[in-house]
Write a protein that holds these residues in place. Structure first.
Motif, PDB file in Angstrom:
ATOM      1  N   PHE A   1       1.165  -1.100   0.004  1.00  0.00           N
ATOM      2  CA  PHE A   1       0.019  -0.106   0.216  1.00  0.00           C
ATOM      3  C   PHE A   1       1.288   1.076   0.078  1.00  0.00           C
ATOM      4  N   LEU A   2       1.465   1.146   1.072  1.00  0.00           N
ATOM      5  CA  LEU A   2       2.512   3.078   1.023  1.00  0.00           C
ATOM      6  C   LEU A   2       3.424   2.664  -0.068  1.00  0.00           C
TER       7      LEU A   2
ATOM      8  N   ALA B   1      -6.202   0.047  -0.835  1.00  0.00           N
ATOM      9  CA  ALA B   1      -6.911  -0.517   0.763  1.00  0.00           C
ATOM     10  C   ALA B   1      -7.646  -1.698  -0.083  1.00  0.00           C
ATOM     11  N   GLY B   2      -8.236  -1.995  -0.300  1.00  0.00           N
ATOM     12  CA  GLY B   2      -9.069  -2.958  -0.297  1.00  0.00           C
ATOM     13  C   GLY B   2      -8.504  -4.650  -1.391  1.00  0.00           C
ATOM     14  N   ARG B   3      -7.127  -3.593  -2.001  1.00  0.00           N
ATOM     15  CA  ARG B   3      -6.585  -4.449  -2.873  1.00  0.00           C
ATOM     16  C   ARG B   3      -6.386  -5.353  -2.613  1.00  0.00           C
TER      17      ARG B   3
ATOM     18  N   LEU C   1      -6.423  -4.688   2.998  1.00  0.00           N
ATOM     19  CA  LEU C   1      -6.738  -3.346   4.218  1.00  0.00           C
ATOM     20  C   LEU C   1      -8.264  -2.694   4.280  1.00  0.00           C
ATOM     21  N   VAL C   2      -8.320  -1.572   5.575  1.00  0.00           N
ATOM     22  CA  VAL C   2      -9.783  -1.637   5.887  1.00  0.00           C
ATOM     23  C   VAL C   2      -9.170   0.164   5.880  1.00  0.00           C
ATOM     24  N   LEU C   3     -10.671   0.596   5.224  1.00  0.00           N
ATOM     25  CA  LEU C   3     -10.383   2.120   5.660  1.00  0.00           C
ATOM     26  C   LEU C   3     -11.198   3.015   5.983  1.00  0.00           C
TER      27      LEU C   3
ATOM     28  N   GLU D   1      -7.648   7.245   7.429  1.00  0.00           N
ATOM     29  CA  GLU D   1      -6.635   6.018   7.574  1.00  0.00           C
ATOM     30  C   GLU D   1      -6.967   4.719   7.003  1.00  0.00           C
ATOM     31  N   VAL D   2      -5.655   4.058   6.812  1.00  0.00           N
ATOM     32  CA  VAL D   2      -5.833   2.918   5.971  1.00  0.00           C
ATOM     33  C   VAL D   2      -5.308   2.222   7.192  1.00  0.00           C
ATOM     34  N   ARG D   3      -5.492   0.473   7.887  1.00  0.00           N
ATOM     35  CA  ARG D   3      -5.458  -0.329   8.443  1.00  0.00           C
ATOM     36  C   ARG D   3      -5.511  -1.828   8.309  1.00  0.00           C
TER      37      ARG D   3
END
Length: 282
Positions: free
Chosen positions: A123-124, A173-175, A178-180, A188-190
């Protein structure tokens, strides 16, 4: 303090009567600390420590439940000192950081934290390109360890940048599994699987709570509101508090709240009143 209905007043009175069995759960930003442009400077309200220690004398436990990393919340809130004062009175302060993924308490004295989620590194890697796609390349990205938050507050058009970024980051995030978590001018993405509602449930189980008050100010507090609402349906006295800051209050919280107060100052006034009324009723 403004009750949203006569039912809100009734629920407050029931909570006062059950105060000795109650857990008080509090968000950090916008609830104990004023909202500021730089989250690293969002220090707790100067009166909060004294109010929380006094409140601990009449309730079962006090907990801070925040999206911030636990260490950051401890440092900005002076919560270790608050916890020491509570421990002297035989009470415990809990801290749930990063929506409950991190835990600390005034008796265990160490932060328990999982590893960063899978997918965060990817993601980053792709985040700069996503920011450019949304014409928000200058958005500030905050590293929280287990999560990353993209802030639009400092951009020339914070709301417009937020709206452009939301679908782009949701897809990214979904790919990556992760959740948003959207908030006010922050996304925030985690990792999935934990939220403030689960933190509430964990507190109830651990403390054996017989009542629950939760105060929050943003969308990330909705799961906590849901969990407390469920407790109320099971017969526990509950109270939902919306902290409305100088910015517009989040309508979804106002609609659910039993009480609306003017920001951290209002939250502390409510907690002072709760402690005084509980002592008078005992």
């Amino acid at each position: 303090m403004e009750f949203t209905s006569a039912e809100g007043e009734r629920k407050y009175d029931a909570l006062v009567r059950a105060a000795g069995r109650a857990v008080v759960g509090l968000d950090f930003d916008g609830t104990l600390s004023p909202i500021v442009d730089d989250p690293t400077k969002a220090h707790i309200h100067p009166d909060a420590g004294e109010v929380l220690v006094d409140l601990a004398g009449v309730v079962a436990a006090v907990a801070v439940v925040t999206g911030r990393p636990a260490r950051q919340a401890l440092d900005l809130g002076g919560l270790e000192e608050v916890g020491n004062a509570m421990a002297d009175a035989g009470k415990e302060l809990f801290l749930f950081g990063q929506y409950g993924n991190e835990r600390w308490s005034s008796t265990r004295r160490r932060i328990v934290s999982p590893r960063p989620p899978q997918g965060l590194a990817t993601f980053l890697r792709d985040l700069p390109r996503a920011l450019r796609r949304a014409d928000a390349a200058d958005a500030w990205v905050e590293d929280k360890g287990l999560a990353h938050a993209v802030h639009t507050r400092r951009l020339p058009d914070p709301e417009g940048a937020f709206e452009r970024l939301l679908p782009v980051l949701r897809d990214l995030a979904g790919r990556n599994g992760l959740v948003l978590e959207p908030g006010r001018n922050v996304i925030e993405v985690r990792a999935p699987g934990m939220d403030k509602g689960k933190a509430v449930d964990a507190l109830v189980a651990e403390v054996g709570a017989g009542a629950f008050l939760f105060a929050g100010d943003d969308l990330g507090d909705l799961e906590a509101f849901d969990a407390v609402t469920a407790l109320g349906k099971d017969g526990l006295p509950t109270l939902l508090v919306c902290s409305a800051s100088e910015e517009d209050a989040v309508s979804a919280l106002v609609e659910r709240a039993d009480v609306v107060v003017p920001g951290p100052e209002g939250v502390l006034d409510l907690l002072r009143r709760l402690a005084a009324d509980a002592r008078a009723a005992s």
